[in-house]
Design a protein around this motif. Structure first.
Motif, PDB file in Angstrom:
ATOM      1  N   GLY A 192       2.966   1.165  -3.179  1.00  0.00           N
ATOM      2  CA  GLY A 192       2.134   1.545  -4.483  1.00  0.00           C
ATOM      3  C   GLY A 192       1.711   2.987  -4.606  1.00  0.00           C
ATOM      4  N   SER A 193       1.186   3.488  -3.685  1.00  0.00           N
ATOM      5  CA  SER A 193       0.692   4.728  -3.493  1.00  0.00           C
ATOM      6  C   SER A 193       1.619   5.917  -3.755  1.00  0.00           C
TER       7      SER A 193
ATOM      8  N   GLY B 285       0.877  -1.152  -0.195  1.00  0.00           N
ATOM      9  CA  GLY B 285       0.032  -0.067  -0.134  1.00  0.00           C
ATOM     10  C   GLY B 285       0.671   1.409   0.004  1.00  0.00           C
TER      11      GLY B 285
ATOM     12  N   TYR C 225      -3.953  -0.280  -1.063  1.00  0.00           N
ATOM     13  CA  TYR C 225      -3.464   0.650  -1.638  1.00  0.00           C
ATOM     14  C   TYR C 225      -4.154   1.986  -1.861  1.00  0.00           C
TER      15      TYR C 225
ATOM     16  N   THR D 132       6.761  -2.662  -5.542  1.00  0.00           N
ATOM     17  CA  THR D 132       5.579  -2.990  -5.343  1.00  0.00           C
ATOM     18  C   THR D 132       5.134  -4.576  -6.120  1.00  0.00           C
TER      19      THR D 132
END
Length: 341
Positions: A116-117, A113, A234, A214
């Motif tokens: 990826g963010s 999360g 995410y 990721t």
């Protein structure tokens, strides 16, 4: 928009990174059925003719990010997370997967999360700071980083072919960045616009790296974690990260222009649509052809940049794009041929 931006596309595997076993019951029935049948499903992309590859949807979303004038890239990320959260919550409730995940996988979900963010925020900043074509091309270096990280952390094979594709990608990125110590001040430019361009290209490279990490984390989790649960972490952590960053930099503000508000809605719609189409494409078609057709993102980026921004790409950008696309296409074809044996 990796993805679909690469960050968003990180929920689905790249060529050469098959997921591990221990899938929930029924998790891979549709892909297996499509593979056994040897034929694609009824939905077809007008570009590739085989599957809904999602290239158009993801690149249109990138276009809207570029068109937004008065909203910071971090705030755009926050709006997208809110939009996707509204879609993911009913899906999790319907699938009865819970909101926390398996005990042994939670640390990986948290890392997935956050990283990826972060990749999503960097991508949006790159679109705003540099040209649409440059940012899109550089994000296509993500599979190369994925192969390297998978070799380091997952002990997967890294062949001489992978090293060759890596060299092509690095060459392409250098042609786009055009560092003054290699190309001279006249080719690179030393004014403020080049400084902004440099920040954008570094953000795009950082996005590719974070998206690759990721992908390796998702490869590590395998099929033991539900797809929607991965997206849930995410968007939740992405929203939290965006709010914290916005308060630190003091850039939080509602868009004053009605057109910007419309663009934010469309970014969420096309971002989600790109993920759906890409996922469906990987379910009804092998990963190799899908990865090859995703290079259409570069073509769309050049077309949109010329039509909507009246910005002709330089020959350096064209050369860099050819190197990166050749690398991505070559890697996809090689993995496709290996999986067909």
């Amino acid at each position: 928009m990796r993805p679909v931006d690469s960050a968003g596309a990180a929920e689905v595997p790249e060529p050469g990174l098959p997921l591990t076993d221990n899938a929930p019951q029924g998790a891979s029935e549709e892909p297996a059925a499509a593979e056994a049948a040897g034929t694609p499903g009824p939905c077809r992309c007008w570009v590739c003719g085989n599957s809904p590859c999602g290239s158009g949807a993801s690149q249109v979303g990138s276009l809207f990010v570029k068109k937004v004038q008065d909203v910071h890239a971090v705030e755009i990320s926050a709006f997208r997370c809110v939009f996707q959260m509204l879609v993911v919550i009913p899906c999790l409730i319907y699938r009865k997967t819970g909101f926390i995940g398996p005990k042994g996988q939670r640390i990986f979900l948290l890392l997935r999360g956050v990283l990826g963010s972060t990749a999503m925020i960097l991508l949006y900043y790159a679109f705003q700071a540099t040209s649409l074509a440059d940012a899109t091309v550089i994000t296509f270096s993500s599979p190369v980083f994925t192969s390297i990280f998978a070799w380091i952390f997952l002990k997967e094979k890294y062949s001489p072919w992978d090293a060759l594709f890596t060299a092509f990608t690095i060459t392409g990125v250098i042609l786009i960045v055009r560092p003054p110590f290699l190309f001279g001040a006249s080719a690179a430019g030393t004014d403020e616009s080049y400084s902004v361009h440099l920040k954008g290209t570094f953000a795009a490279v950082a996005h590719a790296v974070f998206a690759a990490v990721t992908m390796v984390i998702i490869r590590k989790m395998g099929k033991s974690v539900d797809y929607f649960l991965s997206i849930w972490y995410y968007v939740v952590l992405g929203l939290l990260e965006s709010v914290i960053v916005l308060f630190i930099i003091g850039e939080w503000s509602l868009p004053y222009c009605g057109l910007d508000r419309l663009f934010l809605i469309l970014i969420g719609l096309f971002g989600l649509g790109g993920q759906v189409f890409l996922t469906k494409a990987l379910q009804i078609e092998k990963a190799g052809p899908v990865a090859i057709m995703r290079t259409m993102d570069v073509v769309f980026a050049f077309i949109f940049q010329i039509i909507f921004f009246n910005d002709m790409p330089t020959w350096w950008t064209v050369g860099g794009a050819l190197c990166v696309v050749a690398s991505s296409t070559g890697a996809a074809i090689r993995k496709w041929c290996q999986s067909s044996k």
